[in-house]
Write a protein that holds these residues in place. Structure first.
Motif, PDB file in Angstrom:
ATOM      1  N   ASP A 289       0.823  -1.218   0.000  1.00 47.01           N
ATOM      2  CA  ASP A 289       0.000   0.000   0.000  1.00 47.01           C
ATOM      3  C   ASP A 289       0.851   1.259   0.000  1.00 47.01           C
ATOM      4  N   PHE A 290       2.168   1.117   0.154  1.00 45.90           N
ATOM      5  CA  PHE A 290       3.062   2.271   0.288  1.00 45.90           C
ATOM      6  C   PHE A 290       4.009   2.354  -0.919  1.00 45.90           C
ATOM      7  N   GLU A 291       4.140   3.550  -1.425  1.00 45.33           N
ATOM      8  CA  GLU A 291       5.067   3.772  -2.546  1.00 45.33           C
ATOM      9  C   GLU A 291       5.943   4.989  -2.230  1.00 45.33           C
ATOM     10  N   VAL A 292       7.247   4.806  -2.296  1.00 47.95           N
ATOM     11  CA  VAL A 292       8.185   5.916  -2.207  1.00 47.95           C
ATOM     12  C   VAL A 292       8.680   6.210  -3.620  1.00 47.95           C
ATOM     13  N   TYR A 293       8.635   7.472  -4.012  1.00 49.14           N
ATOM     14  CA  TYR A 293       9.076   7.837  -5.351  1.00 49.14           C
ATOM     15  C   TYR A 293       9.937   9.104  -5.285  1.00 49.14           C
ATOM     16  N   ASP A 294      10.586   9.389  -6.390  1.00 48.36           N
ATOM     17  CA  ASP A 294      11.547  10.505  -6.458  1.00 48.36           C
ATOM     18  C   ASP A 294      12.626  10.368  -5.383  1.00 48.36           C
ATOM     19  N   TYR A 295      13.025   9.125  -5.123  1.00 44.10           N
ATOM     20  CA  TYR A 295      14.036   8.863  -4.107  1.00 44.10           C
ATOM     21  C   TYR A 295      15.285   8.298  -4.777  1.00 44.10           C
ATOM     22  N   ALA A 296      16.342   9.101  -4.809  1.00 43.44           N
ATOM     23  CA  ALA A 296      17.609   8.697  -5.424  1.00 43.44           C
ATOM     24  C   ALA A 296      18.742   8.978  -4.439  1.00 43.44           C
ATOM     25  N   PRO A 297      18.833   8.173  -3.380  1.00 43.67           N
ATOM     26  CA  PRO A 297      19.803   8.462  -2.319  1.00 43.67           C
ATOM     27  C   PRO A 297      21.226   8.077  -2.709  1.00 43.67           C
ATOM     28  N   MET A 298      22.170   8.564  -1.932  1.00 37.87           N
ATOM     29  CA  MET A 298      23.554   8.149  -2.055  1.00 37.87           C
ATOM     30  C   MET A 298      23.718   6.776  -1.396  1.00 37.87           C
ATOM     31  N   PRO A 299      24.844   6.106  -1.600  1.00 43.69           N
ATOM     32  CA  PRO A 299      24.995   4.742  -1.075  1.00 43.69           C
ATOM     33  C   PRO A 299      24.867   4.677   0.440  1.00 43.69           C
ATOM     34  N   GLY A 300      24.443   3.522   0.922  1.00 44.94           N
ATOM     35  CA  GLY A 300      24.347   3.298   2.354  1.00 44.94           C
ATOM     36  C   GLY A 300      25.719   3.340   3.023  1.00 44.94           C
ATOM     37  N   ILE A 301      25.700   3.536   4.334  1.00 43.97           N
ATOM     38  CA  ILE A 301      26.930   3.548   5.135  1.00 43.97           C
ATOM     39  C   ILE A 301      26.739   2.547   6.263  1.00 43.97           C
ATOM     40  N   SER A 302      27.491   1.466   6.256  1.00 44.72           N
ATOM     41  CA  SER A 302      27.301   0.426   7.271  1.00 44.72           C
ATOM     42  C   SER A 302      27.988   0.824   8.563  1.00 44.72           C
TER      43      SER A 302
END
Length: 307
Positions: A289-302
């Protein structure tokens, strides 16, 4: 206008550079500030998703739906490949048995054995139990008090209050049940939520007693925004502001690499959150039921989780 994420980055920098350095429950150590507050306007599908590193928003959404189900066992999460609560029961199992099994082995045991899952998958009366089944004790003729089979569903009462008494100052729910804290794997960090209706808009405030800015904040802020959107939809209101506040906002000392890398990045873009369906109740949402859009993040940081 500064990017909305900049206020979080400023808090992260301020905590790391000026926070009080202290030992903590985990033994890792933190730098800590008290009484931080951030504000986000959720109009136009806006959502406080970090862009300076990738946030696994579906994991946060699955956790929120698990809270609303009232479950206190990790098995439903593990079945969905969500591992964020496993470290606490895993530590208890290794401590109780003297074993040294890894997370994958422990989760396989949780999935394979009902009795094992009922015992070592249980977290005690954590968030969901308090949210939808806060315990009630009924007086007996002999003077004893006996726990009722059904407790108080704070979320259902909140929805009814928002619908029928929007001007109330009592749109509140909490997970901080003092009598049951010792039975919880982890006492609630994001512990008290309050809501406010004005001009057809629903705003919400989350107060956290404790927030790990390096890892926990990203999930906490997104989850609070998602819950606000769900409540607004159920009550035919528009989303307003999300006010995030923390008592002890801290950065773990072994997260220096995370802080350095994230503060070197510049936030960009405007992530959006859309609800694709209005189910019958607040308890009937599904992950699709949930949509995230226009999301272009930088790489994750562990970074390691302190248990």
């Amino acid at each position: 206008m500064p990017h909305p994420e900049q206020q979080y980055l400023d808090l992260l920098h301020r905590t790391w550079t000026t926070g009080d350095e202290r030992r903590d429950r985990t033994g890792v150590g933190t730098r800590s500030l008290f009484g931080a507050q951030l504000r986000f306007d959720l109009a136009g599908d806006a959502v406080p998703l970090l862009t300076t590193k990738r946030v696994a928003w579906k994991v946060a959404a699955r956790e929120l739906l698990w809270f609303l189900s009232g479950s206190t066992n990790i098995r439903p999460l593990v079945e969905q490949n969500v591992h964020i609560w496993t470290d606490w029961p895993l530590a208890r199992y290794n401590r109780d048995t003297g074993a040294n099994v890894d997370r994958a082995t422990f989760e396989a045991m949780i999935l394979a054995d009902d009795a094992f899952a009922a015992d070592y998958g249980d977290l005690g009366p954590v968030y969901g139990k308090q949210w939808v089944d806060w315990p009630v004790y009924e007086p007996q003729p002999d003077g004893r008090f006996v726990r009722a089979q059904t407790g108080i569903n704070q979320i259902a009462l909140l929805v009814e209050s928002l619908r029928h008494n929007p001007g109330s100052r009592r749109h509140i729910f909490t997970g901080w049940n003092v009598a049951e804290l010792d039975g919880m794997a982890l006492p609630p960090c994001h512990m008290t939520y309050q809501y406010h209706v004005a001009a057809g808009r629903l705003s919400g405030m989350l107060w956290q007693r404790s927030c790990d800015l390096g890892l926990g904040y990203a999930f906490n802020a997104f989850s609070a925004a998602l819950l606000l959107r769900m409540l607004a939809q159920q009550c035919d209101l528009e989303p307003g502001d999300l006010v995030w506040s923390a008592g002890d906002a801290h950065v773990y000392l072994n997260h220096e690499h995370l802080v350095t890398e994230q503060l070197s990045r510049v936030p960009t873009g405007t992530p959006k959150l859309r609800l694709l369906r209005k189910p019958a109740t607040i308890f009937d949402y599904r992950i699709d039921d949930f949509e995230v859009y226009d999301y272009a993040p930088m790489p994750g940081i562990s970074a390691p989780v302190a248990v």
